[in-house]
Design a protein around this motif. Structure first.
Motif, PDB file in Angstrom:
ATOM      1  N   ALA A  62       2.494   3.903   5.233  1.00  0.00           N
ATOM      2  CA  ALA A  62       3.021   2.555   5.465  1.00  0.00           C
ATOM      3  C   ALA A  62       1.888   1.549   5.628  1.00  0.00           C
ATOM      4  CB  ALA A  62       3.896   2.543   6.721  1.00  0.00           C
ATOM      5  N   LEU A  63       2.078   0.368   5.049  1.00  0.00           N
ATOM      6  CA  LEU A  63       1.111  -0.712   5.262  1.00  0.00           C
ATOM      7  C   LEU A  63       1.099  -1.094   6.736  1.00  0.00           C
ATOM      8  CD1 LEU A  63       1.929  -3.160   2.320  1.00  0.00           C
ATOM      9  CD2 LEU A  63       0.121  -1.452   2.403  1.00  0.00           C
ATOM     10  N   THR A  65       0.887  -3.539  10.040  1.00  0.00           N
ATOM     11  CA  THR A  65       1.461  -4.853  10.329  1.00  0.00           C
ATOM     12  C   THR A  65       0.462  -5.953  10.005  1.00  0.00           C
ATOM     13  OG1 THR A  65       2.772  -3.890  12.105  1.00  0.00           O
ATOM     14  CG2 THR A  65       2.485  -6.287  12.140  1.00  0.00           C
ATOM     15  N   TYR A  67      -0.669  -6.796   7.100  1.00  0.00           N
ATOM     16  CA  TYR A  67      -1.548  -6.454   5.976  1.00  0.00           C
ATOM     17  C   TYR A  67      -1.538  -7.550   4.901  1.00  0.00           C
ATOM     18  CZ  TYR A  67      -3.284  -4.062   1.810  1.00  0.00           C
ATOM     19  OH  TYR A  67      -3.979  -3.724   0.680  1.00  0.00           O
ATOM     20  N   ARG A 108      -0.934  -0.233  -3.935  1.00  0.00           N
ATOM     21  CA  ARG A 108       0.170  -0.726  -3.102  1.00  0.00           C
ATOM     22  C   ARG A 108       1.452  -0.744  -3.914  1.00  0.00           C
ATOM     23  NH1 ARG A 108       0.783  -6.510   0.116  1.00  0.00           N
ATOM     24  NH2 ARG A 108       2.921  -6.140   0.796  1.00  0.00           N
ATOM     25  N   ASP A 109       2.499  -0.214  -3.316  1.00  0.00           N
ATOM     26  CA  ASP A 109       3.822  -0.257  -3.920  1.00  0.00           C
ATOM     27  C   ASP A 109       4.789  -0.720  -2.834  1.00  0.00           C
ATOM     28  OD1 ASP A 109       6.028  -0.017  -5.494  1.00  0.00           O
ATOM     29  OD2 ASP A 109       5.947   2.153  -5.714  1.00  0.00           O
ATOM     30  N   ALA A 110       5.227  -1.977  -2.930  1.00  0.00           N
ATOM     31  CA  ALA A 110       6.110  -2.576  -1.921  1.00  0.00           C
ATOM     32  C   ALA A 110       5.430  -2.530  -0.552  1.00  0.00           C
ATOM     33  CB  ALA A 110       7.474  -1.910  -1.928  1.00  0.00           C
ATOM     34  N   SER A 111       6.019  -1.851   0.419  1.00  0.00           N
ATOM     35  CA  SER A 111       5.471  -1.846   1.779  1.00  0.00           C
ATOM     36  C   SER A 111       4.681  -0.584   2.095  1.00  0.00           C
ATOM     37  CB  SER A 111       6.602  -2.006   2.802  1.00  0.00           C
ATOM     38  OG  SER A 111       7.529  -0.942   2.673  1.00  0.00           O
ATOM     39  N   ASN A 112       4.250   0.124   1.044  1.00  0.00           N
ATOM     40  CA  ASN A 112       3.488   1.364   1.236  1.00  0.00           C
ATOM     41  C   ASN A 112       2.230   1.389   0.398  1.00  0.00           C
ATOM     42  OD1 ASN A 112       5.298   2.864   2.982  1.00  0.00           O
ATOM     43  ND2 ASN A 112       6.661   3.038   1.218  1.00  0.00           N
ATOM     44  N   LYS A 130      -6.100  -8.826   7.587  1.00  0.00           N
ATOM     45  CA  LYS A 130      -4.767  -8.995   8.149  1.00  0.00           C
ATOM     46  C   LYS A 130      -4.470 -10.447   8.467  1.00  0.00           C
ATOM     47  CE  LYS A 130      -3.822  -8.084  12.385  1.00  0.00           C
ATOM     48  NZ  LYS A 130      -3.537  -7.391  13.653  1.00  0.00           N
TER      49      LYS A 130
END
Length: 201
Positions: A62-63, A65, A67, A108-112, A130
């Motif tokens: 998971a990315l 917070t 990011y 990166r793919d969406a939120s991951n 960030k």
């Protein structure tokens, strides 16, 4: 005047524009918010870096917070394995997504974050950029160390509202110069103390 708080920034904006406080009071928070968003997209320096430590699970991590962008990342192997950046599309098309091994690529793919080849269970460490949060609630180092960056960004945005188009270019040029200096300082520090090398890219 000192610019070390959110309130002082707003006061300085009004003073530099030479307008009455009432002229901007209903929108000044919006003006600052819009320019903060822009700064977060464009400033990449020590003041908005954060340590990365995420666990890979089911082939993704998971990315963190807030990011925005990745500076660098490693897989916790011995020795550490540096991950190369690739687009998610490239990883899906060019790496083994069925096995289980040490990843070499990160995207990166969406939120991951995703990896190639498909990884076993590892921890990914590194540094990322960030979003440091709004000044209205958080006094952070990006602002404390670069109040001029915020001031000139806000002045350029304010002139759009006031309608003095000729002044926009002046403030925008000042903002761009400071932004370039901020980003260049970070790059200079990264390469300090090492031998000069020619690198592709």
């Amino acid at each position: 005047m000192s610019i070390s708080t959110y309130a002082q920034l707003k006061t300085s904006i009004v003073s530099w524009l030479q307008v009455n406080t009432s002229d901007l009071s209903s929108i000044i928070d919006d003006l600052v918010t819009m320019r903060e968003s822009r700064i977060m997209r464009e400033a990449f320096c020590r003041d908005n870096e954060a340590a990365l430590s995420v666990a890979i699970s089911a082939g993704v991590a998971a990315l963190p917070t807030g990011y925005i962008n990745l500076k660098y990342a490693y897989v916790s192997t011995t020795p550490l394995t540096k991950l190369e950046r690739r687009s998610a599309e490239w990883i899906y098309q060019n790496t083994d997504r069925t096995g289980s091994g040490i990843p070499k690529f990160i995207g990166r793919d969406a939120s991951n974050f995703i990896f190639g080849p498909y990884p076993a269970v590892y921890t990914v460490t590194g540094v990322y950029y960030k979003n440091v949060g709004p000044l209205s609630t958080t006094l952070h180092n990006l602002f404390v160390n670069n109040p001029d960056l915020y001031l000139f960004a806000c002045l350029a945005e304010s002139e759009v509202v006031i309608g003095r188009d000729a002044r926009i270019q002046l403030w925008e040029a000042k903002y761009q110069k400071i932004l370039n200096d901020v980003n260049l300082l970070a790059k200079s520090e990264d390469s300090s103390g090492g031998l000069l090398q020619v690198r592709a890219g």
